[in-house]
Each structure stands twice: as C-alpha cells, then as structure tokens.
Design a protein around this motif. Structure first.
Motif, PDB file in Angstrom:
ATOM      1  N   ALA A  70       3.695  -6.241   5.529  1.00 49.03           N
ATOM      2  CA  ALA A  70       3.751  -5.085   6.469  1.00 49.03           C
ATOM      3  C   ALA A  70       4.254  -3.769   5.584  1.00 49.03           C
ATOM      4  O   ALA A  70       4.827  -3.987   4.664  1.00 49.03           O
ATOM      5  N   ARG A  71       3.650  -2.620   6.038  1.00 44.96           N
ATOM      6  CA  ARG A  71       4.003  -1.438   5.076  1.00 44.96           C
ATOM      7  C   ARG A  71       5.548  -0.945   5.200  1.00 44.96           C
ATOM      8  O   ARG A  71       5.765  -0.982   6.469  1.00 44.96           O
ATOM      9  N   ASP A  72       6.065  -0.556   4.328  1.00 46.38           N
ATOM     10  CA  ASP A  72       7.379  -0.210   4.435  1.00 46.38           C
ATOM     11  C   ASP A  72       7.474   1.526   4.855  1.00 46.38           C
ATOM     12  O   ASP A  72       6.594   2.353   4.409  1.00 46.38           O
ATOM     13  N   PRO A  73       8.255   1.602   5.940  1.00 46.50           N
ATOM     14  CA  PRO A  73       8.060   3.034   6.666  1.00 46.50           C
ATOM     15  C   PRO A  73       8.522   4.042   5.643  1.00 46.50           C
ATOM     16  O   PRO A  73       8.009   5.262   5.796  1.00 46.50           O
ATOM     17  N   LEU A  78       3.269   8.551   0.939  1.00 46.90           N
ATOM     18  CA  LEU A  78       2.517   8.343   0.068  1.00 46.90           C
ATOM     19  C   LEU A  78       1.036   8.183   0.462  1.00 46.90           C
ATOM     20  O   LEU A  78       0.073   8.317  -0.552  1.00 46.90           O
ATOM     21  N   PHE A  79       0.868   7.867   1.624  1.00 51.37           N
ATOM     22  CA  PHE A  79      -0.677   7.890   2.028  1.00 51.37           C
ATOM     23  C   PHE A  79      -1.061   9.041   2.861  1.00 51.37           C
ATOM     24  O   PHE A  79      -1.197   9.353   3.520  1.00 51.37           O
TER      25      PHE A  79
END
Length: 79
Positions: A70-73, A78-79
């Motif tokens: 899972a992506r770190d909030p 960065l995206f």
C-alpha cells in the motif's frame, strides 16, 4: 518487486515487456538479465545483474501475482 509485478505494471502501461535471462545461473548465483519494452515506437533495453533466489515449493493450485504494498500517504506529493 517480483517478476510478475514488473511485467504486469509494464503491460498496464502498454509497453509490451520482455524479461529474459542471458545464460544459465544456479539459484543463489548472480546472472545477467535484460528487460526490453517498447516506448515511443522504439525498443528500450535495461540490463541488470540479479541474484536468483531459491524456487519455492510447488503447490497444487496456480500461483497468483503478489500485490504491491500500500502507498504511504506521506509520499503523495511525489506522484
């Protein structure tokens, strides 16, 4: 990232990936691999020295590709 994750991600981007080993290597040894995909109408080849891991024991059911973590909030910027 596993081979299945890498190929699945490239396919989602319509890059037509191909991951190949150059020469035989035993588990635990370092081998030469190339990842080739199409970008902008031309082939792009990335070459890496990777260490093979010991294969897992085979089960009776087919293997599913593992899901990425899972992506770190906190990394959203960065995206």
């Amino acid at each position: 990232m596993s081979r299945a994750q890498l190929v699945a991600r490239a396919r989602r981007q319509a890059l037509q990936p191909s991951l190949r080993a150059h020469g035989a290597t035993a588990p635990g040894d370092t081998g030469l691999f190339s990842l080739t995909f199409l970008a902008g109408g031309g082939p792009v080849r990335l070459i890496a020295h990777l260490r093979r891991v010991k294969p897992r024991r085979q089960s009776a059911r087919p293997l599913k590709a593992s899901k990425p973590p899972a992506r770190d909030p906190r990394q959203g910027a960065l995206f």
